[in-house]
Design a protein around this motif. Structure first.
Motif, mmCIF file in Angstrom:
data_model
loop_
_atom_site.group_PDB
_atom_site.id
_atom_site.type_symbol
_atom_site.label_atom_id
_atom_site.label_comp_id
_atom_site.label_asym_id
_atom_site.label_seq_id
_atom_site.Cartn_x
_atom_site.Cartn_y
_atom_site.Cartn_z
ATOM 1 N N GLN A 190 3.844 -5.761 -3.272
ATOM 2 C CA GLN A 190 4.430 -4.973 -2.219
ATOM 3 C C GLN A 190 6.262 -4.075 -1.504
ATOM 4 O OE1 GLN A 190 1.610 -4.198 -0.210
ATOM 5 N NE2 GLN A 190 0.835 -6.244 -0.392
ATOM 6 N N THR A 191 6.785 -4.884 -2.856
ATOM 7 C CA THR A 191 7.741 -4.230 -2.469
ATOM 8 C C THR A 191 8.542 -3.564 -3.535
ATOM 9 O OG1 THR A 191 9.159 -6.390 -3.195
ATOM 10 C CG2 THR A 191 9.313 -5.558 -0.905
ATOM 11 N N LYS A 192 7.734 -3.827 -4.566
ATOM 12 C CA LYS A 192 7.788 -3.194 -6.382
ATOM 13 C C LYS A 192 7.477 -1.809 -5.922
ATOM 14 C CE LYS A 192 7.955 -5.959 -9.304
ATOM 15 N NZ LYS A 192 7.808 -6.036 -10.681
ATOM 16 N N ASP A 193 6.026 -2.171 -6.015
ATOM 17 C CA ASP A 193 4.910 -1.264 -6.070
ATOM 18 C C ASP A 193 5.015 -0.235 -5.168
ATOM 19 O OD1 ASP A 193 3.275 -3.086 -8.439
ATOM 20 O OD2 ASP A 193 4.874 -2.182 -8.790
ATOM 21 N N LYS A 194 5.643 -0.170 -4.341
ATOM 22 C CA LYS A 194 5.135 0.340 -2.398
ATOM 23 C C LYS A 194 5.124 1.887 -3.276
ATOM 24 C CE LYS A 194 7.318 0.342 1.787
ATOM 25 N NZ LYS A 194 5.852 0.738 2.457
ATOM 26 N N ASP A 195 5.547 2.668 -3.817
ATOM 27 C CA ASP A 195 5.543 3.681 -4.331
ATOM 28 C C ASP A 195 4.081 4.104 -4.668
ATOM 29 O OD1 ASP A 195 6.035 6.058 -6.815
ATOM 30 O OD2 ASP A 195 5.784 6.544 -5.001
ATOM 31 N N LEU A 196 3.709 3.112 -5.454
ATOM 32 C CA LEU A 196 2.429 3.055 -5.920
ATOM 33 C C LEU A 196 0.716 3.323 -4.941
ATOM 34 C CD1 LEU A 196 0.066 3.917 -8.426
ATOM 35 C CD2 LEU A 196 0.030 1.414 -8.641
ATOM 36 N N ILE A 197 1.196 2.539 -3.747
ATOM 37 C CA ILE A 197 0.054 2.328 -3.041
ATOM 38 C C ILE A 197 0.099 2.856 -1.633
ATOM 39 C CG2 ILE A 197 0.063 0.288 -0.958
ATOM 40 C CD1 ILE A 197 1.178 -1.890 -2.317
ATOM 41 N N GLU A 198 1.316 3.711 -1.505
ATOM 42 C CA GLU A 198 1.741 4.766 -0.304
ATOM 43 C C GLU A 198 1.280 6.054 -1.057
ATOM 44 O OE1 GLU A 198 2.682 4.640 2.256
ATOM 45 O OE2 GLU A 198 2.920 2.531 2.496
ATOM 46 N N THR A 199 1.310 6.636 -2.611
ATOM 47 C CA THR A 199 1.067 7.204 -3.063
ATOM 48 C C THR A 199 -1.440 7.515 -3.238
ATOM 49 O OG1 THR A 199 2.235 7.255 -4.710
ATOM 50 C CG2 THR A 199 0.663 8.448 -5.495
ATOM 51 N N ILE A 200 -1.278 6.515 -3.279
ATOM 52 C CA ILE A 200 -2.859 6.282 -3.455
ATOM 53 C C ILE A 200 -3.379 6.517 -2.187
ATOM 54 C CG2 ILE A 200 -4.977 4.453 -3.787
ATOM 55 C CD1 ILE A 200 -3.702 3.999 -6.124
ATOM 56 N N LYS A 201 -2.641 5.971 -0.703
ATOM 57 C CA LYS A 201 -3.028 6.074 -0.288
ATOM 58 C C LYS A 201 -3.136 7.850 1.048
ATOM 59 C CE LYS A 201 -1.844 2.016 2.548
ATOM 60 N NZ LYS A 201 -0.620 1.259 3.892
ATOM 61 N N LYS A 202 -2.052 7.809 0.584
ATOM 62 C CA LYS A 202 -1.718 9.415 0.391
ATOM 63 C C LYS A 202 -3.462 10.565 -0.117
ATOM 64 C CE LYS A 202 1.089 13.585 0.568
ATOM 65 N NZ LYS A 202 -0.226 14.191 -0.160
ATOM 66 N N PHE A 203 -3.551 10.004 -0.611
ATOM 67 C CA PHE A 203 -4.789 10.624 -2.090
ATOM 68 C C PHE A 203 -6.148 9.959 -1.135
ATOM 69 C CE2 PHE A 203 -1.072 12.191 -4.088
ATOM 70 C CZ PHE A 203 -0.654 11.988 -5.390
ATOM 71 N N ARG A 204 -5.971 9.068 -0.797
ATOM 72 C CA ARG A 204 -7.517 8.658 0.110
ATOM 73 C C ARG A 204 -7.473 9.810 1.240
ATOM 74 N NH1 ARG A 204 -7.469 3.353 2.745
ATOM 75 N NH2 ARG A 204 -5.571 4.632 4.054
ATOM 76 N N ASP A 205 -6.314 9.530 2.329
ATOM 77 C CA ASP A 205 -6.844 10.451 2.864
ATOM 78 C C ASP A 205 -6.730 11.649 2.930
ATOM 79 O OD1 ASP A 205 -3.891 8.535 4.882
ATOM 80 O OD2 ASP A 205 -5.940 8.057 4.484
ATOM 81 N N ASP A 206 -6.187 12.523 2.265
ATOM 82 C CA ASP A 206 -6.503 13.853 1.261
ATOM 83 C C ASP A 206 -7.544 14.316 0.751
ATOM 84 O OD1 ASP A 206 -2.961 14.392 -0.613
ATOM 85 O OD2 ASP A 206 -3.806 14.593 1.363
ATOM 86 N N GLU A 207 -8.189 13.090 0.139
ATOM 87 C CA GLU A 207 -9.764 13.296 -0.581
ATOM 88 C C GLU A 207 -11.098 13.525 0.795
ATOM 89 O OE1 GLU A 207 -9.684 13.873 -3.068
ATOM 90 O OE2 GLU A 207 -8.162 13.515 -4.280
#
Lengths: 205, 191
Positions: A149-166
């Motif tokens: 969760q800490t190392k890949d936080k960027d990836l997770i946040e990115t996918i969350k944001k993109f999911r909301d955009d979609e």
């Protein structure tokens, strides 16, 4: 035979996308690495396809009154694509070998549905975005379970944001009379099937 | 396989540890991975210390990687023959592609489309043909193999550059072909 195929590809929400995630023979770090490699590959291919779909739609409908709406959605997709292009060297992921196919197919889909009318283009958007939203949710579930969760936080946040955009694009499509497109249910059904097939292939090839 | 056994005897391990190894190819695989890791470390060092960039860094890295193999040149054709065998082919292919991937990564490559594949395949073919060339190379310190690498990387990098002379590329091809023949012969005669 085709029923078996559609069961594999339609993939209910409870199924995970990566068989090795359940294998006990691989180390957790290896599994995470493979998962992230696969996720970035399919997402980059998907964003490229989305970019081309909107390009196709703009090519036909650019001068009508839905032009600005499509342009706005297209700009967001371009930003998504740029982000994934940045993530590929960062995680040393392999891009999909079928990228030229996704390029052409996306443009053809966008232009084709746009030629059927504004409502059909919106219906295409609705279909694609609903599959993508579900797909990002699956990825987030897998990441929550298997990634650091800490190392890949960027990836997770990115996918969350993109999911909301979609999801926002999906709602925009519905708001623009997508459901009045001719053969709405069949059209969206076929497009959804095609998207899921694309996701299945891009994950592997 | 005999090499693994001899190594275990040298370290005073009991004979049953032999079953830890899948087949004789494990030694080659370990060597490949170790050499790849050394190459990455070497290239990173070069990049920071001497500020080498792009093709020069790539050339240096590949030369270093090749030099790691040269001490074993006499038995390397057996290793290459083993790589051709079906049970080992997948791992061999994977470590070769890893080599190409590591090389491009150390240079800071950021391609994200079909070029990703072409770059790696081209490096992999150049490197593998250099290794095969080396099998037949009888010059002191294998200097000819290094020139072979330079010629082909130069070809690949700037296609506008003067192509090597016809006789040179013919002799290159001939040497690679004869190297391949020895590998095939080794594959078919050994068990």
């Amino acid at each position: 035979m085709s029923r078996l195929l559609s069961r594999v590809i339609i993939r209910p929400e409870s199924r995970r996308c990566l068989a090795t995630l359940t294998s006990f023979e691989k180390k957790p770090e290896e599994k995470t690495r493979e998962l992230i490699d696969r996720i970035i590959r399919v997402d980059q291919a998907g964003e490229l396809a989305a970019d081309r779909i909107y390009a196709g739609q703009m090519a036909v409908l650019g001068r009508t009154d839905v032009g600005p709406t499509i342009q706005h959605m297209w700009d967001e997709e371009k930003a998504h694509l740029a982000k994934f292009n940045e993530l590929i060297p960062k995680y040393r992921a392999r891009p999909s070998a079928l990228l030229p196919v996704w390029n052409i197919a996306g443009f053809a889909l966008g232009a084709g549905t746009a030629l059927l009318g504004k409502e059909a283009a919106m219906a295409c958007t609705v279909a694609v975005e609903s599959v993508i939203g579900e797909h990002y949710n699956n990825q987030l579930r897998d990441l929550m379970e298997h990634a650091d969760q800490t190392k890949d936080k960027d990836l997770i946040e990115t996918i969350k944001k993109f999911r909301d955009d979609e999801n926002e694009h999906h709602d925009t499509g519905l708001a623009n009379n997508a459901e009045q497109a001719p053969f709405y249910r069949n059209l969206t059904g076929v497009i959804k099937f095609g998207c899921r097939l694309g996701i299945y292939l891009a994950e592997r090839i | 396989m005999e090499a693994i056994r001899a190594g275990m005897q040298a370290c005073n391990q009991p004979a049953s540890t032999e079953s830890l190894f899948y087949n004789g190819y494990d030694l080659v695989e370990y060597f490949m991975r170790d050499a790849n890791a050394k190459m990455v470390a070497y290239m990173n060092e070069l990049a920071t210390k001497e500020n080498l960039q792009g093709t020069a860094l790539l050339l240096d890295g590949l030369k270093y990687r090749l030099k790691l193999v040269i001490p074993y040149a006499s038995t390397w054709e057996q290793a290459l023959a083993q790589k051709g065998l079906p049970p080992n082919a997948k791992r061999a292919w994977r470590s070769l592609l890893d080599l190409a991937s590591d090389a491009w990564f150390s240079i800071g490559d950021t391609s994200t489309d079909i070029k990703w594949y072409t770059k790696r395949l081209s490096i992999a073919t150049i490197y593998r043909s250099a290794e095969i060339y080396m099998l037949q190379d009888k010059s002191p310190d294998k200097i000819n193999t290094m020139h072979f690498l330079e010629r082909h990387l130069g070809d690949y990098e700037a296609t506008g550059v003067v192509r090597p002379s016809m006789s040179q590329s013919l002799s290159d091809t001939a040497q690679v072909a004869s190297g391949l023949l020895t590998v095939v012969r080794t594959m078919t005669t050994r068990r």
